[in-house]
Scaffold this active site. Structure first.
Site, PDB file in Angstrom:
ATOM      1  N   SER A   1       1.130  -1.049   0.161  1.00 36.26           N
ATOM      2  CA  SER A   1      -0.082  -0.137  -0.051  1.00 36.26           C
ATOM      3  C   SER A   1       0.889   1.221  -0.228  1.00 36.26           C
ATOM      4  CB  SER A   1      -1.311  -0.652   1.031  1.00 36.26           C
ATOM      5  OG  SER A   1      -2.266   0.801   0.876  1.00 36.26           O
ATOM      6  N   ASN A   2       0.691   2.302   0.455  1.00 34.51           N
ATOM      7  CA  ASN A   2       1.166   3.220   0.542  1.00 34.51           C
ATOM      8  C   ASN A   2       0.253   4.161   1.625  1.00 34.51           C
ATOM      9  OD1 ASN A   2      -0.686   5.469  -0.019  1.00 34.51           O
ATOM     10  ND2 ASN A   2      -1.116   3.985  -2.461  1.00 34.51           N
ATOM     11  N   ARG A   3       0.793   5.177   1.585  1.00 37.18           N
ATOM     12  CA  ARG A   3       0.878   6.157   2.762  1.00 37.18           C
ATOM     13  C   ARG A   3      -0.545   7.816   2.544  1.00 37.18           C
ATOM     14  NH1 ARG A   3       5.382   6.015   6.633  1.00 37.18           N
ATOM     15  NH2 ARG A   3       7.802   5.377   5.085  1.00 37.18           N
ATOM     16  N   SER A   4      -1.066   7.523   1.580  1.00 35.68           N
ATOM     17  CA  SER A   4      -2.335   7.845   1.764  1.00 35.68           C
ATOM     18  C   SER A   4      -3.471   7.435   2.442  1.00 35.68           C
ATOM     19  CB  SER A   4      -3.006   8.525   0.149  1.00 35.68           C
ATOM     20  OG  SER A   4      -4.124   8.941   0.009  1.00 35.68           O
TER      21      SER A   4
ATOM     22  N   ALA B   1      -4.874   7.496  -4.234  1.00 35.03           N
ATOM     23  CA  ALA B   1      -3.040   7.075  -4.556  1.00 35.03           C
ATOM     24  C   ALA B   1      -3.199   6.110  -4.551  1.00 35.03           C
ATOM     25  CB  ALA B   1      -2.365   7.386  -3.593  1.00 35.03           C
TER      26      ALA B   1
END
Ligand code: CTP
Length: 236
Positions: free
Chosen positions: A45-48, A110
């Protein structure tokens, strides 16, 4: 009857008092980072966190829009907004493409650019076979697809979360994806971008004009983005 929750009363009061400049306008906004499975318990995943997308949904509803929020985030449902929960880039793509016949689409999510090719059906165990190799493939960039099939009545908005060459990268995406405007976000600057309650962006328009939005709350940034959308629609 029971009294509504305070946030519901506040949201309805805002909608009653705000300039209804999106009245009757259907708006789809995406929010959060997609999660791409590695195995049944692990994801890439990502930091959004979805805060900016939720703020756009709330501000658009306050200004009279019919809002659908396609989201991966686990946040309180904004008042008045239709919520569609998704997890992966693929699920988000299908949810958005099914609903893309609207006046405004804001791609604040994101979306993963890469995902594991072949997620394991069972939890990958650390005993035995050494370190797993995760092979990635590209996801489909459905903002490009939306841009290719954009109807003349539609305003299409992208986001560019960048750490360097912010404006040059964002301008490239605006042109390549056939967007009406793009929100450029330097996610490496302090108090800005992923997870923060504040944001600082530059809004770039297809006609080459731009506006700098000073560091402020994500709701304030959302209002500025909607101002630009209203502006773009007036000139369409
Ligand atoms: N996006 C999308 N589908 C994807 C990836 C991104 O719709 N599979 C959308 C995002 O929601 C965002 C915009 O495209 O609005 C910017 O995406 P980004 O990944 O930053 O753009 P790229 O052109 O892929 O550039 P980069 O080389 O930085 O990855």
């Amino acid at each position: 009857g029971r009294l509504a929750a305070p946030e519901t009363i506040v949201a309805h009061a805002e909608r009653a008092l705000a300039n209804p400049d999106l009245k009757g306008v259907r708006l789809v906004v995406t929010a959060g980072g997609t999660r791409e499975p590695i195995d049944p318990v692990r994801v890439i995943s990502n930091r959004s966190t979805g805060k900016q997308g939720y703020a756009i949904a709330e501000a658009a509803w306050a200004r009279g829009a019919e809002v659908t929020l396609v989201t991966t985030a686990d946040r309180p449902d904004p008042v008045g907004v239709d919520i569609v929960r998704v997890e992966t880039a693929d699920e988000m793509q299908h949810a958005v493409m099914q609903r893309c016949d609207v006046e405004v689409i804001v791609m604040a999510a994101a979306v993963a650019d890469f995902r594991p090719v072949d997620p394991a059906g069972h939890k990958i165990k650390k005993t035995g076979a050494g370190v797993p190799e995760i092979v990635l493939e590209k996801t489909h960039d459905f903002l490009v697809e939306l841009g290719e099939h954009k109807p003349s009545h539609q305003t299409l908005v992208g986001f560019a979360a960048e750490t360097n060459n912010v404006l040059a990268n964002a301008t490239g995406k605006l042109e390549r994806k056939n967007l009406d405007l793009i929100v450029a976000n330097d996610v490496s600057a302090p108090q800005t971008g992923f997870g923060h309650d504040t944001n600082q962006v530059t809004i770039l328009m297809a006609d080459g004009s731009s506006s700098d939005v000073a560091l402020m709350s994500k709701r304030g940034v959302a209002e500025a983005i909607i101002d630009s959308i209203v502006h773009a629609r007036e000139r369409q």
